[in-house]
Design an enzyme around this catalytic site. Structure first.
Site, PDB file in Angstrom:
ATOM      1  N   PHE A  98      14.032  48.783 -41.205  1.00  0.00           N
ATOM      2  CA  PHE A  98      14.310  50.089 -41.802  1.00  0.00           C
ATOM      3  C   PHE A  98      15.668  50.076 -42.503  1.00  0.00           C
ATOM      4  CE2 PHE A  98      16.143  54.413 -41.398  1.00  0.00           C
ATOM      5  CZ  PHE A  98      15.287  55.046 -42.285  1.00  0.00           C
ATOM      6  N   GLN A  99      15.690  50.533 -43.739  1.00  0.00           N
ATOM      7  CA  GLN A  99      16.892  50.576 -44.580  1.00  0.00           C
ATOM      8  C   GLN A  99      17.551  49.203 -44.736  1.00  0.00           C
ATOM      9  OE1 GLN A  99      19.421  53.925 -43.325  1.00  0.00           O
ATOM     10  NE2 GLN A  99      18.287  55.216 -44.762  1.00  0.00           N
TER      11      GLN A  99
ATOM     12  N   GLU B  15      26.068  58.184 -53.322  1.00  0.00           N
ATOM     13  CA  GLU B  15      26.866  56.951 -53.317  1.00  0.00           C
ATOM     14  C   GLU B  15      27.301  56.533 -54.720  1.00  0.00           C
ATOM     15  OE1 GLU B  15      24.063  57.333 -51.591  1.00  0.00           O
ATOM     16  OE2 GLU B  15      24.384  56.675 -49.517  1.00  0.00           O
TER      17      GLU B  15
ATOM     18  N   MET C  25      23.610  61.347 -78.962  1.00  0.00           N
ATOM     19  CA  MET C  25      23.828  60.014 -79.524  1.00  0.00           C
ATOM     20  C   MET C  25      22.491  59.331 -79.833  1.00  0.00           C
ATOM     21  SD  MET C  25      25.970  57.878 -80.644  1.00  0.00           S
ATOM     22  CE  MET C  25      27.631  57.672 -79.999  1.00  0.00           C
TER      23      MET C  25
ATOM     24  N   LYS D 172      25.343  45.617 -38.822  1.00  0.00           N
ATOM     25  CA  LYS D 172      25.891  46.635 -37.921  1.00  0.00           C
ATOM     26  C   LYS D 172      26.490  46.045 -36.649  1.00  0.00           C
ATOM     27  CE  LYS D 172      24.736  51.095 -35.876  1.00  0.00           C
ATOM     28  NZ  LYS D 172      23.666  52.088 -35.664  1.00  0.00           N
TER      29      LYS D 172
END
Lengths: 557, 165
Positions: free
Chosen positions: A113-114, A51, A469, A163
């Site tokens: 969940f999630q 993602e 760097m 959802k």
């Protein structure tokens, strides 16, 4: 007509003129992906490997087109994986709408969940965010999100949608989007006052930033600079907003800017700041920045006035409008002596390059060789680190929206995603990604995406085998104690490319540069070039943090 | 020069608006000592009153930053000398070792009313300008303050001007 929430999302995206989205499916966005299946003839979805890559791709898409980037992710980890991408866009004022799924309304707040409170998590890195608990609110929230992302100082907006909302039916009425316009908030007296300061200036300079590109005010800035004969220094974010080949362009300003721009800042009597924000990487010592100068600031964000540096006169509004009005209010002048002085400083500030070696290519040589092969409209993307600064110093940008770099947040791992977004947006142009071996290791999984969509990106890995760097700072400020900056990795980038189904090439030293680049540029497929750079190469000149040009480092070792 | 300024906010009464305001105060490092929220005179909106300590530039920057929150409609300084600021306090004072008349002598000066008398305590309700409440607290402290609760500041500007529009 009655549609479900997911179809409403698709319809609202179409209302806003969106034809490309980036994302990754998951449980909480199954309904949305089902709608994307139905709308696949009108909305192209680009699937990333992770993602974060999708968020950076939406960012790269937005930077190179000026349109709003759109990214979709599922709840929980899908949403949290977007956070770095959203924060990157926020720091650079890049318009983006992020859509995340969440668990159903009845499961919210139960540690399901999630489930994650993504609105809470992204609160400090978005312009605004929404959770839509009722499908009846959905269409208007999406419209509002785009309006917020694209108006005023642009930036990311997140919409979190449970959802059940994406599955619920609701009456949908199409609406044409509002025409956005940001009014000029300063009065005629304000413009006259600024013009008077400019008229009295003997040694003026322009300090421009990313706002010029964001506003699309390149032509207005050029006209203003030419009419007032003001030399122009750019922040890293501003590159492309003023042609590098123009006689008035001095280069970048700040920590790794030129000697000339540093001396100009210290010796000028007026600084006209255009769409820039005096970050610590530009105004290292904000008390001393332009201390002998009157500072004028043109910006769209009122909160940038007097935030870091005290301003003498300011003009608020879209730069396209404020620059136009200021140009009208100013008389045509010349500053011959001042511009000659700057050219002299420019000669004095040239950095001596390290001697050639049979084991390494010189980064400037590589960048200049790429520049010879690219058109002005081709797109340059970078990751973060030494390679990024070398490109900002040496690549001569002529056109806006040809430059994608994480300027504010400094996100290592930004480049691959941003290159994907740029290439998807511009199939007709070449996209070159300069990355480092450190940055590339962070998100090289997106090579899979590059291959899946056969995006002809030229990926140049400036491979110095160290985290250059940070190592440079350890050299300068930590007594050469190279703590965790030499990872001893054995990755063979040519074989790695091969494993992803991508062509891999190698530049061993300066002698290979032209031939390998010519081969890469002859192809219309992705190429990874492992370009060997010395681990001891430094980014110079350098103004140490908190200091001014008087403390500039021009030599090391 | 640092001083205390009261700022009134007129905000959409959306879930999370208080979090957005406090999150901004915290991450930008503003120094506040009072924040109150209540329904505004217009339905769907809330009124917030914040007392900020800082220079004139700090106050300016605070208002500019707070105005960037989408749910904040207006933010204005309540001018000193041209606005009324008030708060309410409940305070429980120990009367175990002192004559209750001594305590009442103090509270009556501030028009604080006795709302409850315990075995060893007296509970008062006081309201007024925050500075007066501060003074009352310091005058009562020698008796022994057992507990207190203050509502924080509410403020409105004098005259016909309103923040609700």
């Amino acid at each position: 007509m009655k549609l479900n929430g997911s179809e409403i999302i698709a319809e609202c995206l179409l209302e806003q003129g969106v034809d490309t989205v980036f994302g990754y499916p998951g449980g909480a966005v199954l309904n949305i992906y089902d709608a994307l299946y139905k709308y696949s003839d009108r909305i192209t979805h680009i699937l990333s490997s992770h993602e974060q890559g999708a968020a950076h791709a939406a960012d790269g898409y937005a930077r190179t087109t000026g349109k709003c980037g759109v990214v979709i992710a599922t709840s929980g980890p899908g949403a949290t994986n977007l956070v770095t991408g959203i924060a990157t866009a926020y720091m650079d004022s890049i318009p983006m709408v992020a859509i995340t799924g969440n668990v159903t309304n009845d499961l919210l707040a139960r540690d399901s969940f999630q489930e994650v409170d993504i609105c809470g998590i992204t609160l400090p890195v978005t312009k605004h965010n929404f959770i839509v608990k009722d499908v009846n609110d959905l269409a208007d929230v999406i419209r509002k999100a785009f309006r917020i992302a694209m108006s005023g100082r642009k930036g990311p907006v997140l919409i979190d949608i449970p959802k059940d909302v994406t599955g619920a039916l609701c009456e949908y009425t199409p609406r044409t989007p509002d025409v956005l316009s940001d009014p000029v908030l300063s009065s005629a007296e304000d413009f006259a006052a600024a013009a008077e300061i400019i008229a009295n200036a003997k040694r003026p300079m322009i300090y421009m930033g990313g706002g010029v590109v964001s506003s699309g005010a390149e032509a207005e800035l050029l006209e203003f600079a030419e009419k007032t004969d003001c030399p122009v220094a750019s922040s890293v974010m501003g590159l492309g907003g003023f042609p590098a080949s123009h006689r008035l362009f001095m280069g970048t300003i700040g920590m790794h800017g030129g000697y000339e721009t540093g001396k100009a800042t210290d010796n000028c009597d007026v600084i006209i700041t255009v769409g820039a924000r005096f970050s610590d990487r530009v105004a290292g010592d904000r008390k001393k920045f332009g201390q002998d100068a009157k500072i004028i600031q043109l910006d769209i964000d009122r909160a940038e006035i007097n935030k870091n540096v005290k301003i003498d006169s300011y003009l608020l509004g879209d730069l396209k409008d404020t620059l136009k009005l200021l140009t009208i209010a100013c008389d045509r002048t010349t500053h011959k002596q001042w511009n000659e002085q700057l050219s002299e400083w420019s000669k004095k500030g040239a950095v001596t390059e390290t001697p050639a070696s049979e084991n390494y290519a010189h980064p400037y040589h590589v960048i200049e060789a790429v520049r010879k092969l690219t058109k002005d409209s081709d797109i340059i993307v970078t990751d973060v680190g030494q390679h990024q600064m070398w490109v900002s110093q040496k690549y001569r940008f002529e056109e806006p929206r040809t430059w994608c770099t994480s300027g504010g947040l400094g996100t290592m791992g930004y480049g691959m995603g941003a290159a994907v977004g740029s290439a998807v947006a511009h199939p007709d142009r070449r996209v070159v990604l300069f990355t480092g071996d450190g940055s590339f290791h962070m998100n090289l999984n997106e090579l899979a995406t590059v291959k899946s969509y056969n995006l002809p990106i030229t990926i140049i890995v400036m491979n110095n085998t160290v985290l250059g760097m940070v190592r440079q700072w350890q050299k300068l400020f930590y007594g050469c104690r190279f703590s965790q900056t030499d990872p001893h990795r054995a990755t063979d980038f040519v074989k790695l490319a091969d494993a992803f189904g991508v062509k891999g090439l190698r530049i061993h030293n300066d002698d290979d540069v032209e031939s390998v680049l010519a081969e890469a540029f002859s192809k219309t497929e992705p190429v990874v070039i492992d370009c060997r750079i010395s681990p001891d190469e430094n980014v110079l000149p350098m103004i140490p943090p908190g200091k001014t040009v008087d403390d500039m480092i021009t030599e090391m070792e | 020069m640092e001083n205390k300024q009261i700022i009134g906010l007129f905000v959409h009464n959306h879930p999370g608006v208080l979090l957005r305001v406090t999150s901004l105060i915290s991450r930008r490092g503003f120094n506040i000592d009072s924040l109150t929220v209540s329904p505004a005179a217009v339905e769907g909106y809330s009124r917030m009153t914040i007392r900020l300590q800082g220079t004139e530039d700090d106050v300016d920057q605070f208002i500019n930053q707070i105005m960037k929150i989408v749910d904040v409609k207006r933010a204005e300084v309540m001018p000193q000398g041209a606005s009324v600021a008030s708060e309410l306090m409940l305070i429980k004072v120990s009367c175990r070792d002192h004559d209750t008349n001594d305590i009442l002598a103090v509270t009556s000066k501030y028009h604080a009313s006795l709302v409850n008398l315990g075995d060893n305590s007296m509970t008062f309700r006081a309201s007024g300008a925050p500075e007066d409440i501060d003074t009352l607290v310091s005058e009562l402290s020698p008796f022994g303050i057992m507990e207190m609760a203050r509502t924080g500041i509410a403020a409105l500007e004098y005259g016909d001007k309103c923040l609700n529009t």
